[in-house]
Design a protein around this motif. Sequence first.
Motif, PDB file in Angstrom:
ATOM      1  N   ALA A  29      96.440 -24.283  29.703  1.00  0.00           N
ATOM      2  CA  ALA A  29      94.951 -24.784  30.734  1.00  0.00           C
ATOM      3  C   ALA A  29      94.887 -25.674  31.517  1.00  0.00           C
ATOM      4  O   ALA A  29      94.302 -26.378  32.490  1.00  0.00           O
ATOM      5  N   GLY A  30      94.300 -27.314  29.789  1.00  0.00           N
ATOM      6  CA  GLY A  30      94.309 -28.206  29.963  1.00  0.00           C
ATOM      7  C   GLY A  30      94.989 -28.955  31.244  1.00  0.00           C
ATOM      8  O   GLY A  30      94.705 -29.535  32.431  1.00  0.00           O
ATOM      9  N   MET A  31      96.771 -28.394  31.246  1.00  0.00           N
ATOM     10  CA  MET A  31      98.058 -29.104  31.967  1.00  0.00           C
ATOM     11  C   MET A  31      97.455 -29.109  33.127  1.00  0.00           C
ATOM     12  O   MET A  31      98.063 -28.809  34.213  1.00  0.00           O
ATOM     13  N   LEU A  32      97.777 -26.697  33.356  1.00  0.00           N
ATOM     14  CA  LEU A  32      97.513 -26.815  34.293  1.00  0.00           C
ATOM     15  C   LEU A  32      96.389 -27.298  35.855  1.00  0.00           C
ATOM     16  O   LEU A  32      96.917 -27.750  36.486  1.00  0.00           O
ATOM     17  N   ALA A  33      94.446 -27.634  34.682  1.00  0.00           N
ATOM     18  CA  ALA A  33      93.801 -28.210  35.539  1.00  0.00           C
ATOM     19  C   ALA A  33      93.762 -29.467  36.363  1.00  0.00           C
ATOM     20  O   ALA A  33      94.083 -29.841  37.318  1.00  0.00           O
ATOM     21  N   SER A  34      94.842 -30.202  35.031  1.00  0.00           N
ATOM     22  CA  SER A  34      94.875 -31.599  35.604  1.00  0.00           C
ATOM     23  C   SER A  34      96.362 -31.703  36.554  1.00  0.00           C
ATOM     24  O   SER A  34      96.636 -32.994  37.131  1.00  0.00           O
ATOM     25  N   CYS A  35      97.189 -31.014  37.198  1.00  0.00           N
ATOM     26  CA  CYS A  35      98.447 -30.730  37.147  1.00  0.00           C
ATOM     27  C   CYS A  35      98.388 -30.447  38.676  1.00  0.00           C
ATOM     28  O   CYS A  35      97.300 -29.835  39.196  1.00  0.00           O
ATOM     29  N   PRO A  36      98.584 -31.937  39.897  1.00  0.00           N
ATOM     30  CA  PRO A  36      98.429 -31.682  41.343  1.00  0.00           C
ATOM     31  C   PRO A  36      99.057 -30.115  41.560  1.00  0.00           C
ATOM     32  O   PRO A  36     100.084 -30.021  41.169  1.00  0.00           O
ATOM     33  N   ASN A  39     108.733 -38.633  36.771  1.00  0.00           N
ATOM     34  CA  ASN A  39     108.817 -37.957  35.214  1.00  0.00           C
ATOM     35  C   ASN A  39     108.709 -36.722  34.653  1.00  0.00           C
ATOM     36  O   ASN A  39     107.735 -36.438  34.082  1.00  0.00           O
ATOM     37  N   GLU A  40     109.382 -36.519  35.683  1.00  0.00           N
ATOM     38  CA  GLU A  40     108.852 -34.448  35.341  1.00  0.00           C
ATOM     39  C   GLU A  40     109.477 -34.129  34.264  1.00  0.00           C
ATOM     40  O   GLU A  40     109.895 -33.151  33.059  1.00  0.00           O
ATOM     41  N   LEU A  41     110.367 -34.619  33.495  1.00  0.00           N
ATOM     42  CA  LEU A  41     111.152 -34.392  31.972  1.00  0.00           C
ATOM     43  C   LEU A  41     110.482 -35.325  31.393  1.00  0.00           C
ATOM     44  O   LEU A  41     111.254 -35.183  29.961  1.00  0.00           O
ATOM     45  N   SER A  42     109.640 -35.883  30.890  1.00  0.00           N
ATOM     46  CA  SER A  42     108.902 -36.801  30.193  1.00  0.00           C
ATOM     47  C   SER A  42     108.162 -36.396  29.071  1.00  0.00           C
ATOM     48  O   SER A  42     108.420 -35.157  29.232  1.00  0.00           O
ATOM     49  N   ALA A  43     107.974 -36.921  27.907  1.00  0.00           N
ATOM     50  CA  ALA A  43     107.397 -36.346  26.599  1.00  0.00           C
ATOM     51  C   ALA A  43     106.777 -35.780  26.843  1.00  0.00           C
ATOM     52  O   ALA A  43     105.967 -35.496  25.903  1.00  0.00           O
ATOM     53  N   ARG A  44     105.999 -36.295  27.667  1.00  0.00           N
ATOM     54  CA  ARG A  44     104.390 -36.358  27.734  1.00  0.00           C
ATOM     55  C   ARG A  44     104.200 -35.654  30.020  1.00  0.00           C
ATOM     56  O   ARG A  44     104.967 -36.024  30.416  1.00  0.00           O
ATOM     57  N   PRO A  45     102.942 -34.947  30.290  1.00  0.00           N
ATOM     58  CA  PRO A  45     102.539 -34.166  30.934  1.00  0.00           C
ATOM     59  C   PRO A  45     102.699 -35.863  32.071  1.00  0.00           C
ATOM     60  O   PRO A  45     102.458 -36.208  31.851  1.00  0.00           O
ATOM     61  N   PRO A  46     102.858 -35.882  33.207  1.00  0.00           N
ATOM     62  CA  PRO A  46     103.045 -36.991  34.098  1.00  0.00           C
ATOM     63  C   PRO A  46     102.172 -36.820  34.619  1.00  0.00           C
ATOM     64  O   PRO A  46     101.996 -36.250  36.029  1.00  0.00           O
ATOM     65  N   ILE A  47     100.431 -36.797  34.098  1.00  0.00           N
ATOM     66  CA  ILE A  47      99.632 -36.353  34.374  1.00  0.00           C
ATOM     67  C   ILE A  47      98.376 -37.168  34.341  1.00  0.00           C
ATOM     68  O   ILE A  47      98.745 -37.389  33.147  1.00  0.00           O
ATOM     69  N   ILE A  48      97.061 -37.874  35.117  1.00  0.00           N
ATOM     70  CA  ILE A  48      96.344 -38.487  34.382  1.00  0.00           C
ATOM     71  C   ILE A  48      94.923 -36.776  34.120  1.00  0.00           C
ATOM     72  O   ILE A  48      94.857 -36.516  34.702  1.00  0.00           O
ATOM     73  N   ARG A  49      94.379 -37.381  32.913  1.00  0.00           N
ATOM     74  CA  ARG A  49      93.599 -36.942  33.006  1.00  0.00           C
ATOM     75  C   ARG A  49      92.413 -36.503  33.749  1.00  0.00           C
ATOM     76  O   ARG A  49      91.749 -37.342  34.639  1.00  0.00           O
ATOM     77  N   ALA A  50      92.179 -34.973  34.611  1.00  0.00           N
ATOM     78  CA  ALA A  50      91.722 -34.473  35.550  1.00  0.00           C
ATOM     79  C   ALA A  50      91.460 -32.972  35.690  1.00  0.00           C
ATOM     80  O   ALA A  50      91.539 -32.027  34.842  1.00  0.00           O
TER      81      ALA A  50
END
Length: 378
Positions: free
Chosen positions: A231-238, A7-18
Amino acid sequence: MRFVYENELSARPPIIRAGVVGMARRLGWGPTLEPIVFRRGHTDTAVEALYGEYMSDINDALRYAESVVCVRPECGEYAFCEFGRARYRGSGGNMLTLAVRESDGGYEVAVYVMGRRVASQTAADASGLVDDGYVVYDKGRELFATAGMPFSGGSDGSPDAEMIAKATDLIDGVSVIAGGSGTDGEDAAIAARIGELRRRGGRAIGICGLNSSPPEAIGVFGVNDGTAVTAGMLASCPFNQTLSGVSVDGVSTVTAEEARRIASSGGLSFVMRRGSPTLYCDVTEKLRISDEIKSRVKALFDERYCGCASAGADGTRRLSDEIRAELSAFGRKYGVLIPETLSVTSTADGGNVSVLIEAAMPVRTRATGVYMDGGESA
């Protein structure tokens, strides 16, 4: 061999809030030089209103981050009314109103925020009032009945670079620190402080405005827009995933040519793809992987060697062997380095131990979000 991330090209980040985002910035309300923790849905709406326009950046970060730790610089002025002052400095105090009515030979004093009652108490006179979370009362005033006495005079001030740096120092336990506090000068102060903290062993990544991050600030990345949400996206991205090609609402975009120029300079930007703003190139990948490797090596050293092994040739040789074995397994599991290229050298100088790690990283094919062996050095 290749490693595919979904899902790296999905419309939303492939991440759970973290993850946790840190901010050193002005707010309309709250204690200064103390961490204030925000979590989505955990802030009372009346109190949230006191924070004012600055709350929008916090909410942007909370779209993807688990929490935000914000430290207010010590500046600004208190709001006052005839019966006392606001609990905290800032423009939020101007939203307070006091209502006083006679009650059983005394007075009932109620505090309102934008028309909503948030606190009340009864006292015979002003000397009997107890300071609450909103108002510090003037105990020497004479109370009288009033339907609503507004506060005024509260302001947020303009912190200097020294105060911004002092506030940044108090941010702890976060993976990303967001700038975007209002001026390029404040962003530059935050960026410079992050670079200094990283040189002293810190691990937080900084995200600031594209034109306000000094190039010598290690670990600080500029972005053309959406500082807080990025910043929020990067904080939650593994650490082993990328945000390249991920779309997010509400940020401005640049042309593909400009995005390539920004990426080549180590910056982040969004381009329009399939009708959505999309992160062009996640230039933070190498640093995040490197930070993960450093944290694992430090944990191994602290657990098995610090204070319990010789710093001589035998000790450093065993340390190198263990790190090599640990990182080889790490590389095979996550596909973020090529084990066959791994070189580890440990040296000791008195009580100081240094570890040099060299390895090639797989190349991620940007268009598909796939890691493949070959080519790129760590």
